[in-house]
Design an enzyme around this catalytic site. Structure first.
Site, short mmCIF file in Angstrom:
data_model
loop_
_atom_site.label_atom_id
_atom_site.label_comp_id
_atom_site.label_asym_id
_atom_site.label_seq_id
_atom_site.Cartn_x
_atom_site.Cartn_y
_atom_site.Cartn_z
N GLY A 35 0.85 -1.20 0.00
CA GLY A 35 0.00 0.00 0.00
C GLY A 35 0.88 1.24 0.00
O GLY A 35 2.04 1.23 -0.44
N LYS A 144 0.23 -0.57 12.26
CA LYS A 144 -0.32 0.12 13.42
C LYS A 144 -1.72 -0.43 13.68
O LYS A 144 -2.65 -0.12 12.93
CB LYS A 144 -0.32 1.63 13.17
CG LYS A 144 1.11 2.17 13.08
CD LYS A 144 1.21 3.63 12.69
CE LYS A 144 2.68 4.09 12.75
NZ LYS A 144 2.89 5.43 12.24
N ALA A 177 3.53 8.58 4.82
CA ALA A 177 4.30 7.92 3.76
C ALA A 177 4.60 8.84 2.58
O ALA A 177 5.71 8.83 2.05
CB ALA A 177 3.53 6.68 3.29
N LYS A 229 -2.55 6.06 18.66
CA LYS A 229 -2.64 7.44 18.15
C LYS A 229 -3.66 7.53 17.02
O LYS A 229 -4.19 8.61 16.75
CB LYS A 229 -1.28 7.99 17.76
CG LYS A 229 -0.56 7.26 16.62
CD LYS A 229 -0.96 7.70 15.24
CE LYS A 229 -0.43 6.75 14.19
NZ LYS A 229 -0.93 7.03 12.84
N1 NAI Z 1 0.32 5.35 4.83
C1 NAI Z 1 0.99 5.88 5.84
O1 NAI Z 1 1.32 7.08 5.83
C2 NAI Z 1 1.40 5.02 6.99
C3 NAI Z 1 0.82 3.79 7.24
N2 NAI Z 1 1.24 3.05 8.31
C4 NAI Z 1 0.64 1.75 8.61
O2 NAI Z 1 1.05 0.82 7.63
C5 NAI Z 1 0.07 -0.21 7.50
C6 NAI Z 1 -0.20 -0.43 6.03
O3 NAI Z 1 -0.73 0.76 5.48
P1 NAI Z 1 -0.46 1.25 3.99
O4 NAI Z 1 0.77 0.64 3.42
O5 NAI Z 1 -0.52 2.73 4.03
O6 NAI Z 1 -1.69 0.62 3.18
P2 NAI Z 1 -2.86 1.38 2.39
O7 NAI Z 1 -3.94 1.74 3.32
O8 NAI Z 1 -2.27 2.47 1.55
O9 NAI Z 1 -3.35 0.30 1.34
C7 NAI Z 1 -4.19 -0.75 1.61
C8 NAI Z 1 -3.46 -2.02 1.20
O10 NAI Z 1 -4.24 -3.15 1.58
C9 NAI Z 1 -4.24 -4.07 0.50
N3 NAI Z 1 -5.38 -4.96 0.63
C10 NAI Z 1 -6.68 -4.72 0.30
N4 NAI Z 1 -7.42 -5.81 0.58
C11 NAI Z 1 -6.58 -6.73 1.09
C12 NAI Z 1 -6.74 -8.06 1.56
N5 NAI Z 1 -7.94 -8.66 1.59
N6 NAI Z 1 -5.67 -8.74 2.01
C13 NAI Z 1 -4.44 -8.14 2.03
N7 NAI Z 1 -4.21 -6.90 1.58
C14 NAI Z 1 -5.28 -6.20 1.12
C15 NAI Z 1 -4.24 -3.21 -0.73
O11 NAI Z 1 -3.83 -3.94 -1.87
C16 NAI Z 1 -3.23 -2.15 -0.31
O12 NAI Z 1 -1.92 -2.61 -0.55
C17 NAI Z 1 -1.13 0.25 8.35
O13 NAI Z 1 -1.14 -0.42 9.58
C18 NAI Z 1 -0.88 1.73 8.56
O14 NAI Z 1 -1.43 2.20 9.77
C19 NAI Z 1 2.25 3.46 9.13
C20 NAI Z 1 2.88 4.65 8.91
C21 NAI Z 1 2.50 5.54 7.83
O1 13P Z 2 0.70 6.47 10.79
C1 13P Z 2 0.72 7.44 10.06
C2 13P Z 2 1.77 8.47 10.15
O2 13P Z 2 2.80 8.09 11.02
C3 13P Z 2 -0.33 7.65 9.04
O3 13P Z 2 -1.54 7.85 9.66
P1 13P Z 2 -2.88 7.75 8.82
O4 13P Z 2 -3.15 6.29 8.57
O5 13P Z 2 -3.92 8.43 9.62
O6 13P Z 2 -2.61 8.47 7.51
#
Ligand code: NAI
Ligand code: 13P
Length: 377
Positions: A35, A144, A177, A229
């Site tokens: 993602g 998270k 991100a 958070k």
């Molecule tokens: N985006 C950000 O800025 C940040 C995100 N995080 C954490 O990282 C983790 C991942 O978030 P992101 O990479 O941002 O993802 P995202 O929210 O951007 O994307 C969703 C992801 O889930 C996948 N997905 C959808 N259905 C699915 C299924 N049934 N099985 C498996 N995967 C599936 C999609 O293909 C996509 O890759 C979360 O816990 C988030 O809180 C942590 C720090 C920053």
């Molecule tokens: O964890 C994050 C930043 O550190 C991103 O938070 P959000 O999923 O609310 O965008």
């Protein structure tokens, strides 16, 4: 960084070349998730594996396959363009990132696993990985969130450790991100349980001049900061949607931080106060409450007076990206309710009750000595 590299190479299993000479067994990294943050994590790691002798250059990235409106598969497009056009458009991941839609294939040669999917999918992913990974794999979770089971709450790093029988550190921080993708300066925190050398190896794998990582021996504290958070960020978004201004938002963040610390310490007495002053603590709380996705969708929810659901707004505003705060609020509420702690955590409780439509968004800022459930008391 140099000593960590020496220790690292000193610890490597020595393998043999075809001509019988010894060489270092290089670690192979697979990122499980692709993602918004998953793609940036792959980019960060891929820039480092090119420079570190102890790692293979290639970074494999498991992609939950989907078909794009163009009819093409996302994996094929990532491999052809070197861009995750859906979740991180406009950013080159590095030519050594290889997208793979087959989970078994993606992990089969990996010695280093980086988990970074929305938390609600992790139980299923872990079940699919049982018996498929090498026994001596080292893992880290960037996820998270938490799970609540019959026997009680379970952090995602524990789910990974328990189901797969592997050690799992965590990396959390003020890490929106899209900002790290364009190489704006950020910090992050690695949480580890016992092995400092393993933690230093993670620091080495993730750190760049614009992404500064430090390690602390408090895996639960770091992971709970990152998880909780997101609930406070929902509250901050509601305050924004109600146009309550900066003082109210600051009050929500302060009360939220206090509840984060109290909840974490009740769950794990080992959690350290100092962890809340690391990037994973107060800094992540601030950045997510200012600019995160949880804040954005909660703002829209309040602007609509709670008449459009979080699911509907998430789909419309995030285009496939996933919120963690709403489900985390539900999971936290289940823990509080089971343990009779609801009254001790008015902000966490109020956020969940607003998210499920039991009370209106305005309840987040109702304050009165006569309303014991309100969070601003
Ligand atoms: N985006 C950000 O800025 C940040 C995100 N995080 C954490 O990282 C983790 C991942 O978030 P992101 O990479 O941002 O993802 P995202 O929210 O951007 O994307 C969703 C992801 O889930 C996948 N997905 C959808 N259905 C699915 C299924 N049934 N099985 C498996 N995967 C599936 C999609 O293909 C996509 O890759 C979360 O816990 C988030 O809180 C942590 C720090 C920053
Ligand atoms: O964890 C994050 C930043 O550190 C991103 O938070 P959000 O999923 O609310 O965008």
């Amino acid at each position: 960084m140099a000593p960590a590299q020496e220790q690292l190479e000193g610890e490597q299993i020595v393998a043999q070349n075809e001509d019988g000479t010894n060489c270092i067994e290089r670690s192979r990294v697979t990122v499980i998730g692709s993602g918004n943050w998953g793609s940036v994590a792959a980019k960060l790691i891929a820039s480092n594996t090119l420079m570190l002798d102890s790692f293979h250059d290639e970074v494999r990235m498991w992609v939950y396959e989907e078909v794009l409106p163009s009819g093409e598969k996302l994996t094929n497009v990532i491999n052809q363009t070197n861009e995750n056009v859906k979740y991180l458009p406009g950013i080159k991941l590095g030519k050594n990132v290889v997208a793979d839609p087959d989970l078994d294939n993606a992990v089969k040669n990996a010695t280093v696993l980086v988990f970074v999917t929305p938390h609600q999918f992790m139980e299923g992913i872990c079940q699919r990985l049982v018996g498929k990974i090498k026994p001596d794999v080292e893992a880290i979770s960037l996820i998270k969130g938490m799970e609540v089971k019959m026997e009680g709450p379970c952090m995602i790093s524990s789910l990974i450790s328990d189901q797969l029988g592997i050690n799992c550190c965590v990396l959390m921080g003020a890490n929106i991100a899209n900002e790290i993708a364009v190489e704006k300066f950020s910090e992050a925190t690695v949480g580890f349980r016992e092995n400092k050398e393993v933690a230093e190896r993670w620091v080495q794998l993730f750190s760049t001049p614009y992404f500064q990582v430090t390690a602390v021996q408090d895996v639960e504290g770091v992971e709970l900061c990152g998880t909780l958070k997101n609930v406070v960020a929902i509250a901050a978004g509601l305050v924004d949607g109600l146009e309550m201004g900066n003082n109210t938002k600051a009050a929500i963040m302060r009360i939220g931080l206090r509840e984060m610390r109290a909840f974490s310490k009740l769950m794990f007495s080992s959690v350290r106060d100092s962890t809340f002053f690391e990037s994973c603590g107060v800094a992540d709380l601030i950045t997510t409450c200012m600019g995160g996705r949880n804040r954005k969708v909660a703002e829209a929810f309040a602007k609509n007076g709670g008449k459009r659901s979080f699911d509907e707004l998430e789909a419309e505003l995030l285009q496939g990206q996933k919120l963690q705060g709403v489900s985390t609020a539900k999971e936290v509420y289940a823990v509080l309710s089971n343990r009779g702690w609801l009254e001790m955590f008015p902000l966490f409780t109020t956020v969940h009750e607003i998210c499920v439509g039991r009370i209106p968004p305005t309840a987040i800022v109702e304050y009165s000595e006569h309303k014991p459930k309100c969070c601003l008391t």
